[in-house]
Design a protein around this motif. Structure first.
Motif, PDB file in Angstrom:
ATOM      1  N   ASN A   1      24.338 -70.573  -1.641  1.00  0.00           N
ATOM      2  CA  ASN A   1      24.791 -69.194  -1.888  1.00  0.00           C
ATOM      3  C   ASN A   1      24.647 -68.313  -0.653  1.00  0.00           C
TER       4      ASN A   1
ATOM      5  N   ASP B   1      29.309 -69.707  -6.342  1.00  0.00           N
ATOM      6  CA  ASP B   1      30.758 -69.605  -6.594  1.00  0.00           C
ATOM      7  C   ASP B   1      31.369 -68.516  -5.715  1.00  0.00           C
TER       8      ASP B   1
ATOM      9  N   GLU C   1      31.679 -69.743  -2.176  1.00  0.00           N
ATOM     10  CA  GLU C   1      32.793 -70.696  -2.073  1.00  0.00           C
ATOM     11  C   GLU C   1      34.133 -69.951  -2.053  1.00  0.00           C
TER      12      GLU C   1
ATOM     13  N   ASP D   1      24.488 -67.036  -6.190  1.00  0.00           N
ATOM     14  CA  ASP D   1      25.895 -67.063  -6.585  1.00  0.00           C
ATOM     15  C   ASP D   1      26.697 -67.923  -5.604  1.00  0.00           C
TER      16      ASP D   1
END
Ligand SMILES: Cc1ncc(COP(=O)(O)O)c(C=O)c1O
Length: 459
Positions: A422, A398, A401, A396
């Protein structure tokens, strides 16, 4: 005591963020976009312009103060602008900055210190070669050293690895995205699996067995594919790959294979070494001694570029000029290295890194309780990784981030790693105080909670 105590090294008001990016950062970024190279990467994640660093804190051009949990990617082990390092560096800058490889007192002092600190039987039996100033240069030197001594050409390296941006270093790096525009690089490089039990979903022993079997097959089987091996190159703990700590048995297994096949075993300690893991070298956690090892990043003391390859004296078979480079005598960086070593020793920073790192890992695990997204928290000392996965167990990036974004908006600079980006990677200076660790990790814990909530809202 060498220099001030660690508590006196930082900006007092850490962290203190008004608005990020502020107007001055914006202006510099805009100008950078106009005139700088397209290859610039870091400010794309954290669009700040920095003005001054002190200890484990960094001030941007708008006056925002951050806790620095990435330290120039593992460069500022004794903190930004450490006065004990800087006073000697300043003095040296006024005297002599460049000496190719003529002897200078700082050069010889640094070689003696590195020889004293080298792991296992490298200590007292080593030689040091300085080449170019970057970690990649040290990797090039280690490849040449292995080839020179064995007459071999084939290199065994590992998946998930990073060794640098020059052609030889890129060849043993496994990141295909980084290499794709430049391949073919060195021929005859084989990448074996590096044990990563979390990602493989295997138990650690099985993961080690599988990796070692591949290395052995590559080198020893008649149809193994690598005709003329010169050496085995490995990060004892992988950095860019996501702070991957190999289980017990892996490095010893590589040591055995190297010995049985009369090959040099080379450890890349560029990110994991120089005190980062709570030992001088990551190798020491496993009690395995390489034949050669590379160091850079924190070696120059205060961000001055310096790298070195430390190797067993038996490998010192080459002659004058067999490894060269104009910048193999950066005297202020050598002074910086000596002073940084003295500061780390005098302030017991290895034990400190172990304690503070354990605290951060524990607090992160606590923050991830009941949050299936935080799959794994790992590392040693202040080399810390937290790997995030989605509800299906897939990487993951995202989420990482979003955590990085939250952290920087709230005054903590963190970085990412891992082949899928990740992994949240923390590399704070070893001078990070316990209080700063608590303040910073609390903000990261808040980021973990806030992003978990966002994910739930999206689901
Ligand atoms: C393990 C390792 N090896 C080599 C390098 C290359 O060092 P440099 O970027 O100084 O060339 C790095 C850089 O991040 C690294 O982490």
């Amino acid at each position: 005591m060498a220099g001030p105590p660690i508590h006196d090294l930082h900006f007092a008001q850490e962290p203190s963020v008004d608005r990020v990016p502020g107007p001055k950062s914006d202006r510099l970024r805009e100008k950078q976009n106009e005139i700088d190279s397209n290859a610039v990467a870091y400010p794309n994640n954290i669009p700040l312009a920095f003005d001054e660093g002190k200890g484990a804190t960094l001030k941007d051009v708008d006056g925002n103060v951050f806790l620095d949990f990435f330290a120039g990617i593992g460069v500022y082990n004794v903190g930004h602008a450490n006065p004990y390092v800087n006073e000697a560096v300043h003095e040296q800058v006024d005297k002599l900055t460049h000496s190719v490889d003529f002897p200078t007192e700082p050069r010889l002092e640094l070689i003696e210190k590195l020889e004293e600190l080298a792991p296992g039987n490298l200590s007292g039996n080593s030689r040091v070669v300085f080449g170019g100033p970057t970690g990649s240069d040290a990797i090039e030197a280690s490849i040449k050293l292995a080839k020179y001594n064995t007459g071999g050409r084939g290199l065994v390296a590992f998946r998930n690895s990073y060794h640098g941006a020059t052609s030889g270093a890129m060849s043993i790096t496994s990141n295909s995205k980084l290499k794709k525009h430049y391949a073919p690089l060195l021929p005859d490089v084989v990448h074996a699996p590096f044990p990563h039990p979390f990602q493989e979903g295997r138990d650690p022993e099985e993961s080690v067995e599988r990796a070692l079997e591949e290395v052995r097959a590559t080198i020893e089987q008649p149809y193994g594919g690598l005709a003329n091996p010169a050496g085995i190159f490995v990060e004892p703990i992988q950095g860019e790959g996501g702070v991957v700590v190999p289980p017990e048995g892996f490095l010893q297994g590589l040591r055995d294979i190297a010995d049985e096949n009369d090959l040099p075993l080379v450890f890349d300690e560029i990110q994991a070494g120089f005190g980062r893991t709570g030992e001088w070298w990551a190798a020491e956690h496993y009690d395995v001694t390489p034949d050669a090892m590379t160091t850079a990043k924190a070696l120059g003391g205060n961000g001055l570029p310096l790298s070195a390859t430390i190797y067993h004296e038996d490998l010192d078979t080459w002659g004058p000029g067999d490894h060269a480079g104009t910048y193999r005598g950066h005297v202020p960086a050598m002074v910086g290295g000596v002073r940084a070593i003295e500061y780390i020793q005098s302030h017991d920073l290895l034990d400190h890194a172990t304690e503070v790192g354990d605290y951060i890992r524990e607090r992160l695990r606590e923050a991830g309780e009941g949050d299936s997204g935080l799959g794994d928290v790992r590392g040693k000392g202040l080399f810390i990784g937290a790997e995030f996965v989605d509800s299906e167990g897939n990487p993951d990036d995202d989420r990482v981030e979003a955590i990085q974004q939250y952290c920087y908006e709230h005054g903590v600079l963190v970085w990412t790693a891992g082949q899928y980006d990740n992994v949240l990677r923390l590399l704070p200076p070893l001078v990070l105080t316990q209080r700063q660790a608590e303040v910073g990790t609390e903000i990261i814990a808040d980021a973990i909670a806030a992003t978990a909530e966002d994910e739930r809202a999206r689901a």
